[in-house]
Design an enzyme around this catalytic site. Sequence first.
Site, PDB file in Angstrom:
ATOM      1  N   LYS A 179       7.587 -16.214   0.031  1.00 32.12           N
ATOM      2  CA  LYS A 179       6.475 -15.708   1.058  1.00 32.12           C
ATOM      3  C   LYS A 179       6.157 -14.245   0.847  1.00 32.12           C
ATOM      4  CE  LYS A 179       3.680 -16.708   4.333  1.00 32.12           C
ATOM      5  NZ  LYS A 179       3.751 -16.747   5.687  1.00 32.12           N
ATOM      6  N   ASN A 187      -1.720  -8.974   0.964  1.00 30.43           N
ATOM      7  CA  ASN A 187      -2.235  -8.190   1.962  1.00 30.43           C
ATOM      8  C   ASN A 187      -2.671  -6.931   1.648  1.00 30.43           C
ATOM      9  OD1 ASN A 187      -1.057 -10.482   3.065  1.00 30.43           O
ATOM     10  ND2 ASN A 187       0.084  -9.601   4.867  1.00 30.43           N
ATOM     11  N   ASN A 246     -10.309 -16.431   4.252  1.00 32.03           N
ATOM     12  CA  ASN A 246      -9.685 -15.782   5.478  1.00 32.03           C
ATOM     13  C   ASN A 246      -9.674 -14.307   5.206  1.00 32.03           C
ATOM     14  OD1 ASN A 246      -8.831 -18.222   6.331  1.00 32.03           O
ATOM     15  ND2 ASN A 246      -6.759 -17.878   6.351  1.00 32.03           N
TER      16      ASN A 246
HETATM   17  N1  LIG Z   1      -0.925 -14.831  13.626  1.00 34.43           N
HETATM   18  C1  LIG Z   1      -0.696 -15.771  12.836  1.00 34.43           C
HETATM   19  O1  LIG Z   1      -1.426 -16.585  12.474  1.00 34.43           O
HETATM   20  C2  LIG Z   1       0.794 -15.536  12.029  1.00 34.43           C
HETATM   21  C3  LIG Z   1       1.211 -16.545  11.087  1.00 34.43           C
HETATM   22  C4  LIG Z   1       2.249 -16.494  10.342  1.00 34.43           C
HETATM   23  C5  LIG Z   1       3.180 -15.441  10.332  1.00 34.43           C
HETATM   24  N2  LIG Z   1       2.676 -14.560  11.525  1.00 34.43           N
HETATM   25  C6  LIG Z   1       3.888 -13.464  11.693  1.00 34.43           C
HETATM   26  O2  LIG Z   1       4.122 -13.655  12.918  1.00 34.43           O
HETATM   27  C7  LIG Z   1       4.380 -12.058  13.543  1.00 34.43           C
HETATM   28  C8  LIG Z   1       3.619 -11.845  14.685  1.00 34.43           C
HETATM   29  O3  LIG Z   1       2.116 -12.041  14.380  1.00 34.43           O
HETATM   30  P1  LIG Z   1       1.134 -12.046  15.457  1.00 34.43           P
HETATM   31  O4  LIG Z   1      -0.181 -12.178  14.569  1.00 34.43           O
HETATM   32  O5  LIG Z   1       1.470 -13.033  16.457  1.00 34.43           O
HETATM   33  O6  LIG Z   1       1.164 -10.540  15.973  1.00 34.43           O
HETATM   34  P2  LIG Z   1       0.674  -9.955  17.494  1.00 34.43           P
HETATM   35  O7  LIG Z   1       0.460  -8.566  17.399  1.00 34.43           O
HETATM   36  O8  LIG Z   1      -0.489 -11.010  17.810  1.00 34.43           O
HETATM   37  O9  LIG Z   1       1.857 -10.569  18.484  1.00 34.43           O
HETATM   38  C9  LIG Z   1       2.864  -9.933  18.591  1.00 34.43           C
HETATM   39  C10 LIG Z   1       3.294  -9.589  20.004  1.00 34.43           C
HETATM   40  O10 LIG Z   1       4.494  -9.409  20.339  1.00 34.43           O
HETATM   41  C11 LIG Z   1       4.399  -8.536  21.558  1.00 34.43           C
HETATM   42  N3  LIG Z   1       5.452  -7.712  21.641  1.00 34.43           N
HETATM   43  C12 LIG Z   1       6.082  -6.757  20.825  1.00 34.43           C
HETATM   44  N4  LIG Z   1       7.184  -6.049  21.068  1.00 34.43           N
HETATM   45  C13 LIG Z   1       7.405  -6.704  22.493  1.00 34.43           C
HETATM   46  C14 LIG Z   1       8.140  -6.298  23.404  1.00 34.43           C
HETATM   47  N5  LIG Z   1       9.139  -5.386  23.351  1.00 34.43           N
HETATM   48  N6  LIG Z   1       8.191  -6.925  24.731  1.00 34.43           N
HETATM   49  C15 LIG Z   1       7.258  -8.003  24.864  1.00 34.43           C
HETATM   50  N7  LIG Z   1       6.146  -7.968  24.016  1.00 34.43           N
HETATM   51  C16 LIG Z   1       6.254  -7.568  22.867  1.00 34.43           C
HETATM   52  C17 LIG Z   1       3.152  -7.605  21.303  1.00 34.43           C
HETATM   53  O11 LIG Z   1       2.599  -7.090  22.680  1.00 34.43           O
HETATM   54  C18 LIG Z   1       2.127  -8.443  20.646  1.00 34.43           C
HETATM   55  O12 LIG Z   1       1.242  -9.238  21.593  1.00 34.43           O
HETATM   56  C19 LIG Z   1       4.310 -11.286  12.323  1.00 34.43           C
HETATM   57  O13 LIG Z   1       5.438 -10.935  11.403  1.00 34.43           O
HETATM   58  C20 LIG Z   1       3.205 -12.062  11.369  1.00 34.43           C
HETATM   59  O14 LIG Z   1       2.981 -11.542   9.979  1.00 34.43           O
HETATM   60  C21 LIG Z   1       1.596 -14.628  12.147  1.00 34.43           C
HETATM   61  C1  LIG Z   2      -0.787 -16.231   3.827  1.00 36.68           C
HETATM   62  C2  LIG Z   2      -1.693 -14.683   4.184  1.00 36.68           C
HETATM   63  C3  LIG Z   2      -1.473 -13.744   3.215  1.00 36.68           C
HETATM   64  C4  LIG Z   2      -3.157 -15.447   4.164  1.00 36.68           C
HETATM   65  O1  LIG Z   2      -4.052 -14.643   4.784  1.00 36.68           O
HETATM   66  C5  LIG Z   2      -0.934 -14.302   5.641  1.00 36.68           C
HETATM   67  O2  LIG Z   2       0.388 -14.408   5.436  1.00 36.68           O
HETATM   68  C6  LIG Z   2      -1.382 -13.178   6.081  1.00 36.68           C
HETATM   69  O3  LIG Z   2      -2.733 -12.857   6.201  1.00 36.68           O
HETATM   70  O4  LIG Z   2      -0.426 -12.222   6.595  1.00 36.68           O
END
Ligand SMILES: NC(=O)c1ccc[n+]([C@@H]2O[C@H](COP(=O)([O-])OP(=O)(O)OC[C@H]3O[C@@H](n4cnc5c(N)ncnc54)[C@H](O)[C@@H]3O)[C@@H](O)[C@H]2O)c1
Ligand SMILES: CC(C)(CO)[C@@H](O)C(=O)[O-]
Length: 305
Positions: A179, A187, A246
């Site tokens: 990944k 990215n 996307n």
């Molecule tokens: N969004 C997606 O579709 C997706 C898919 C796969 C993986 N990810 C991964 O998941 C992780 C989160 O991504 P996301 O898009 O949800 O990010 P995001 O910024 O939307 O969500 C993270 C949240 O954590 C909260 N936060 C951070 N520190 C905090 C604390 N100390 N106390 C309370 N809340 C706190 C922030 O306020 C924020 O709302 C990342 O590593 C991202 O790469 C996201």
């Molecule tokens: C797989 C990926 C690169 C698709 O946009 C996603 O993990 C992202 O956007 O970080």
Amino acid sequence: MEVLVFGAGSLGSLLGGLLARAHDVTLVGREPHVSAVQADGLRITGAETLETRPAATTDATGASADLALVTVKAYDTEAAGRALATGDYGAVCSLQNGMGNEDVLADAVRAPVLAGTVTYGAGLVDPGHVEWRGRGTITLGAWRPADDVAAAERVAAALRAADLNVTTTVDVRRRLWEKLAVNAAINPVTALARVGNGALTEEPLAGLARTAAVETAGVARATGVAISDETAADAAATVVRETARNRSSMLQDVTRGRRTEIDAINGYVVDRAAATDRAAPVNRTLAALIGGWERGAGVGPSGDE
Ligand SMILES: NC(=O)c1ccc[n+]([C@@H]2O[C@H](COP(=O)([O-])OP(=O)(O)OC[C@H]3O[C@@H](n4cnc5c(N)ncnc54)[C@H](O)[C@@H]3O)[C@@H](O)[C@H]2O)c1
Ligand SMILES: CC(C)(CO)[C@@H](O)C(=O)[O-]
């Protein structure tokens, strides 16, 4: 099962909302989202529409649960680890992108640490409202060999009980590196060129992304994780095709003027390359450009909205 979701943003709110169909869920997030969930519950729209009522708080100090899912951005993992260290959990599972998160959590908490990759897509559109942008899978495994593999099976069974699509693996490290190669390729290239993922099917961006993925595979092998150049390049090319419409998370971050996860993605590859006496010039350049933009744009330090 009692489940605490640390990081109720896009992914955490989606998974927490879905898990609340079968479990006792507490979202840990920030305002104004937390107050909105407390007042009116959580609304999920998109792939399915549902309303759920997880508990929500801004403060996880001293909390306990059978499972803590960590869904903060990678740059907030240390703070999450410090907060989780004040509580008591049966298992702590990172579902974040990038590398290094599990080691930070394992150093902070006493519970078994699990790692997972997620291909579900989510976006927080308003306080209390998350959009489910894509069905996907979660692949889970125990992070350190000494950790109980049975914990991964228990957690997977609990997630499946809420109709999530979950598989387990005994080689989660390899899964995470694969990944990582995908994220290292897609990215920063999309963020710097300001293009959607589909633009990486054509030269010159296709070749640049491929080189970043292949370099990442070389660094993975140097750290003892066997991933071939072809596996990494094919994985990146497949995700480019499957997500052609996307905009990557990093492109969204830079266009909104927010901190990115570059340090945990290409930055991690550069660090591990240096530690194993390898060169990773493309990852180094991509990390320097995004890092330079972050400093020049003055984003952070929390990176939050
Ligand atoms: N969004 C997606 O579709 C997706 C898919 C796969 C993986 N990810 C991964 O998941 C992780 C989160 O991504 P996301 O898009 O949800 O990010 P995001 O910024 O939307 O969500 C993270 C949240 O954590 C909260 N936060 C951070 N520190 C905090 C604390 N100390 N106390 C309370 N809340 C706190 C922030 O306020 C924020 O709302 C990342 O590593 C991202 O790469 C996201
Ligand atoms: C797989 C990926 C690169 C698709 O946009 C996603 O993990 C992202 O956007 O970080």
